[in-house]
Write a protein that holds these residues in place. Structure first.
Motif, mmCIF file in Angstrom:
data_model
loop_
_atom_site.group_PDB
_atom_site.id
_atom_site.type_symbol
_atom_site.label_atom_id
_atom_site.label_comp_id
_atom_site.label_asym_id
_atom_site.label_seq_id
_atom_site.Cartn_x
_atom_site.Cartn_y
_atom_site.Cartn_z
ATOM 1 N N CYS A 59 0.866 -1.170 0.000
ATOM 2 C CA CYS A 59 0.000 0.000 0.000
ATOM 3 C C CYS A 59 0.905 1.222 0.000
ATOM 4 N N ASP A 61 -0.136 5.172 1.194
ATOM 5 C CA ASP A 61 -1.180 6.154 1.484
ATOM 6 C C ASP A 61 -0.662 7.584 1.482
ATOM 7 N N CYS A 70 -1.733 1.613 6.647
ATOM 8 C CA CYS A 70 -0.577 1.415 5.778
ATOM 9 C C CYS A 70 0.657 1.850 6.567
ATOM 10 N N CYS A 82 -6.698 -2.197 2.207
ATOM 11 C CA CYS A 82 -6.324 -0.971 1.513
ATOM 12 C C CYS A 82 -6.696 -1.075 0.048
ATOM 13 N N ALA A 94 -2.737 7.461 -4.141
ATOM 14 C CA ALA A 94 -2.661 6.989 -2.755
ATOM 15 C C ALA A 94 -3.733 5.939 -2.470
ATOM 16 N N SER A 95 -3.346 4.942 -1.687
ATOM 17 C CA SER A 95 -4.263 3.845 -1.390
ATOM 18 C C SER A 95 -4.764 3.954 0.045
ATOM 19 N N PRO A 96 -5.909 4.632 0.248
ATOM 20 C CA PRO A 96 -6.421 4.773 1.603
ATOM 21 C C PRO A 96 -6.831 3.421 2.181
ATOM 22 N N CYS A 97 -6.646 3.271 3.448
ATOM 23 C CA CYS A 97 -6.936 2.015 4.128
ATOM 24 C C CYS A 97 -8.088 2.212 5.109
#
Length: 139
Positions: A59, A61, A70, A82, A94-97
């Motif tokens: 991930c 973020d 992350c 994520c 960005a990979s929000p979790c």
């Protein structure tokens, strides 16, 4: 992919594989930076915390803070899921979790298998699974 920077190549890491920062067409891949030189193969790496999930990152973020799903090493933390992030572009992916949906199960398992060991005098074990983790309680 011969390891020598030629012509219009943006990078050349000496292999024909992609996903490592330098594509099979010797084009820089999104989320990576490469150090290039005419006599040396390009050395490419992704940058954890830049908001672009690349390379071996689970991930990314956009920060290097633990406890938000992350980790500071761009690994997915326990109890979180994520988003994989959008396709690469000029914008951050960005990979929000978020926390996994809570779930809990109660199961009875026989003693003596390779996973569960029971105390003397018991033949079964109540197994409680929360978020996929196992907590045991003798019956």
């Amino acid at each position: 992919g011969d390891g020598l920077l030629d012509g219009t190549e943006a990078c050349d890491d000496g292999n024909s594989g992609g996903g490592d920062g330098c594509s099979s067409a010797c084009v820089l891949e999104c989320g990576f930076t490469c150090v290039t030189g005419n006599a040396v193969a390009s050395a490419c790496s992704s940058s954890c915390g830049d908001g672009v999930k690349a390379g071996t990152e689970g991930c990314d973020d956009g920060n290097r803070v633990d406890g938000d799903g992350c980790s500071s090493a761009c690994a997915i933390e326990n109890f979180y899921v994520c988003n994989s992030g959008a396709a690469c572009s000029n914008q951050s992916t960005a990979s929000p979790c978020s926390l996994r949906t809570p779930w809990m199960t109660f199961e009875v398992e026989p003693c003596g298998n390779t996973t569960f060991r029971c105390t003397a005098g018991t033949t079964t074990l109540q197994v409680v699974r929360v978020y996929g983790e196992v907590a045991e309680a003798p019956q």
